[in-house]
Design a protein around this motif. Structure first.
Motif, short mmCIF file in Angstrom:
data_model
loop_
_atom_site.label_atom_id
_atom_site.label_comp_id
_atom_site.label_asym_id
_atom_site.label_seq_id
_atom_site.Cartn_x
_atom_site.Cartn_y
_atom_site.Cartn_z
N LEU A 55 23.87 -21.67 -0.93
CA LEU A 55 25.27 -21.27 -0.75
C LEU A 55 25.72 -20.33 -1.87
O LEU A 55 26.49 -19.41 -1.64
N ALA A 56 25.24 -20.63 -3.08
CA ALA A 56 25.71 -19.89 -4.25
C ALA A 56 25.33 -18.43 -4.15
O ALA A 56 26.03 -17.57 -4.69
N GLY A 57 24.24 -18.13 -3.41
CA GLY A 57 23.80 -16.75 -3.27
C GLY A 57 24.89 -15.85 -2.72
O GLY A 57 25.11 -14.74 -3.23
N ALA A 58 25.61 -16.32 -1.71
CA ALA A 58 26.63 -15.48 -1.06
C ALA A 58 27.77 -15.17 -2.02
O ALA A 58 28.22 -14.02 -2.12
N SER A 59 28.23 -16.18 -2.77
CA SER A 59 29.34 -15.91 -3.69
C SER A 59 28.86 -15.08 -4.88
O SER A 59 29.60 -14.25 -5.41
N MET A 60 27.58 -15.27 -5.25
CA MET A 60 27.03 -14.47 -6.35
C MET A 60 26.94 -12.99 -5.94
O MET A 60 27.27 -12.10 -6.72
N ASN A 61 26.52 -12.74 -4.69
CA ASN A 61 26.43 -11.35 -4.22
C ASN A 61 27.80 -10.69 -4.21
O ASN A 61 27.95 -9.52 -4.58
N ALA A 62 28.84 -11.44 -3.80
CA ALA A 62 30.19 -10.89 -3.79
C ALA A 62 30.62 -10.56 -5.22
O ALA A 62 31.23 -9.51 -5.48
N PHE A 63 30.27 -11.44 -6.14
CA PHE A 63 30.62 -11.24 -7.55
C PHE A 63 29.91 -10.00 -8.10
O PHE A 63 30.53 -9.15 -8.76
N LEU A 64 28.62 -9.85 -7.79
CA LEU A 64 27.86 -8.70 -8.30
C LEU A 64 28.42 -7.40 -7.75
O LEU A 64 28.57 -6.41 -8.47
N ALA A 65 28.73 -7.41 -6.44
CA ALA A 65 29.24 -6.19 -5.80
C ALA A 65 30.54 -5.75 -6.46
O ALA A 65 30.75 -4.56 -6.74
N GLU A 66 31.39 -6.71 -6.76
CA GLU A 66 32.70 -6.38 -7.31
C GLU A 66 32.66 -6.04 -8.79
O GLU A 66 33.42 -5.21 -9.28
N SER A 67 31.75 -6.69 -9.52
CA SER A 67 31.74 -6.50 -10.97
C SER A 67 30.93 -5.28 -11.38
O SER A 67 30.95 -4.88 -12.54
N GLY A 68 30.21 -4.68 -10.44
CA GLY A 68 29.46 -3.47 -10.75
C GLY A 68 28.18 -3.74 -11.52
O GLY A 68 27.60 -2.83 -12.10
N LEU A 69 27.74 -4.99 -11.54
CA LEU A 69 26.49 -5.30 -12.24
C LEU A 69 25.31 -4.97 -11.33
O LEU A 69 25.39 -5.08 -10.12
N GLU A 70 24.22 -4.56 -11.98
CA GLU A 70 23.03 -4.20 -11.21
C GLU A 70 22.08 -5.39 -11.15
O GLU A 70 21.68 -5.92 -12.19
N LEU A 71 21.72 -5.76 -9.94
CA LEU A 71 20.85 -6.93 -9.75
C LEU A 71 19.55 -6.79 -10.53
O LEU A 71 19.05 -7.74 -11.13
N SER A 72 19.01 -5.56 -10.54
CA SER A 72 17.71 -5.36 -11.18
C SER A 72 17.79 -5.55 -12.69
O SER A 72 16.77 -5.69 -13.36
N ARG A 73 19.01 -5.53 -13.25
CA ARG A 73 19.17 -5.70 -14.70
C ARG A 73 19.50 -7.14 -15.08
O ARG A 73 19.71 -7.45 -16.25
N ILE A 74 19.60 -8.00 -14.06
CA ILE A 74 20.03 -9.37 -14.34
C ILE A 74 18.86 -10.33 -14.44
O ILE A 74 17.96 -10.32 -13.61
#
Lengths: 139, 140
Positions: A55-74
């Motif tokens: 479940l946490a994946g969906a809210s994490m993706n929304a957070f990443l999209a909005e915060s401008g963080l790059e998944l590959s850097r996390i």
């Protein structure tokens, strides 16, 4: 902000921010079984404690999209799950992510997030806390 | 005392739990990717793992954490885990062989209080710690 040889990317105003709730996610016996099989879990009457990552994946993706963080850097630094009561199949769970903390170290951002899982009555079922390390760009 | 399974209500601080050894193969990574929804290619593509500087395809940290919870459930006979926390300190590299690699999970009972059992865990692969301070709290 320039620290060491890297540039931190995250604005501190994000701390304390609660992102819109995601869900409800319907916990099905089949999904629980699939997840349990993938970790070799043998106790069919117990939902594995790491199941909420689904479940946490969906809210994490929304957070990443909005915060401008790059998944590959996390990089995933820490993870904790705590439960007020066990999750059971049939639960409809809503996830709400809050940015709990932000530290900057050596040009990396260290972001603490807390995701609360609530049931249809609004009662808190459990919490997932994650620390994410966002590697800054080489300056 | 070294104990393997049994009633956790009889456990005492200092009891050592029998280490569990779990093989992890590429097939396990694919299965976990599908079950969890984490399709990051560093967990299945040598090409991409290499391109981002990893020594090879690595296991999902959450898979290692899941195996850790499995060991706790095995020791306790499936008692509810009310808290599980870890730090991800080292990677579990999974070679593309039939054997893959092996994650070993040990545990020591830290405290038994108010019906809650706290277990300090040791999670290693190739003799190296892969999780920092992994701890579980189980309801007896």
């Amino acid at each position: 902000m320039l620290v060491a040889d890297r540039v931190a990317a995250v604005d501190s105003s994000i701390v304390g921010r609660e992102f819109p709730p995601v869900g409800p996610y319907l916990v099905s016996a089949e999904k629980v079984r699939e997840f349990a099989t993938a970790i070799g879990w043998e106790y069919a009457d117990q939902v594995p404690p790491t199941f909420p990552i689904v479940l946490a994946g969906a809210s994490m993706n929304a957070f990443l999209a909005e915060s401008g963080l790059e998944l590959s850097r996390i990089v995933h630094g820490e993870q904790r799950f705590s439960f007020q009561r066990p999750i059971v199949p049939g639960d409809a769970l809503t996830s709400t992510l809050t940015v709990a903390s932000l530290r900057q170290m050596g040009g990396n951002d260290i972001i603490g997030t807390t995701t609360a899982f609530t049931d249809t009555t609004g009662a808190l079922v459990g919490t997932a806390s994650a620390t994410l390390i966002h590697r800054g760009e080489q300056a | 005392m070294t104990i393997s399974t049994g009633s956790i209500n009889d456990w005492r601080a200092g009891d050592v739990l029998e280490p569990q050894h779990y093989p992890v193969t590429r097939a396990d990574l694919v299965r976990y990717a599908g079950a969890s929804g984490d399709f990051n290619p560093i967990h299945w593509s040598d090409r991409i793992a290499g391109a981002v500087g990893l020594p090879g395809v690595i296991a999902h940290g959450m898979l290692t954490m899941g195996l850790t919870s499995r060991a706790v459930a095995t020791w306790t006979g499936g008692a509810p885990i009310v808290d599980l926390g870890v730090r991800f300190t080292s990677m579990v590299v999974v070679p593309d062989t039939d054997e893959g690699t092996i994650v070993t999970i040990g545990g020591t009972v830290k405290s038994v209080e108010d019906g809650l059992v706290k277990i300090a865990l040791q999670v290693t692969c190739d003799g190296q710690k892969v999780l920092g301070n992994p701890t579980a709290v189980v309801r007896g």
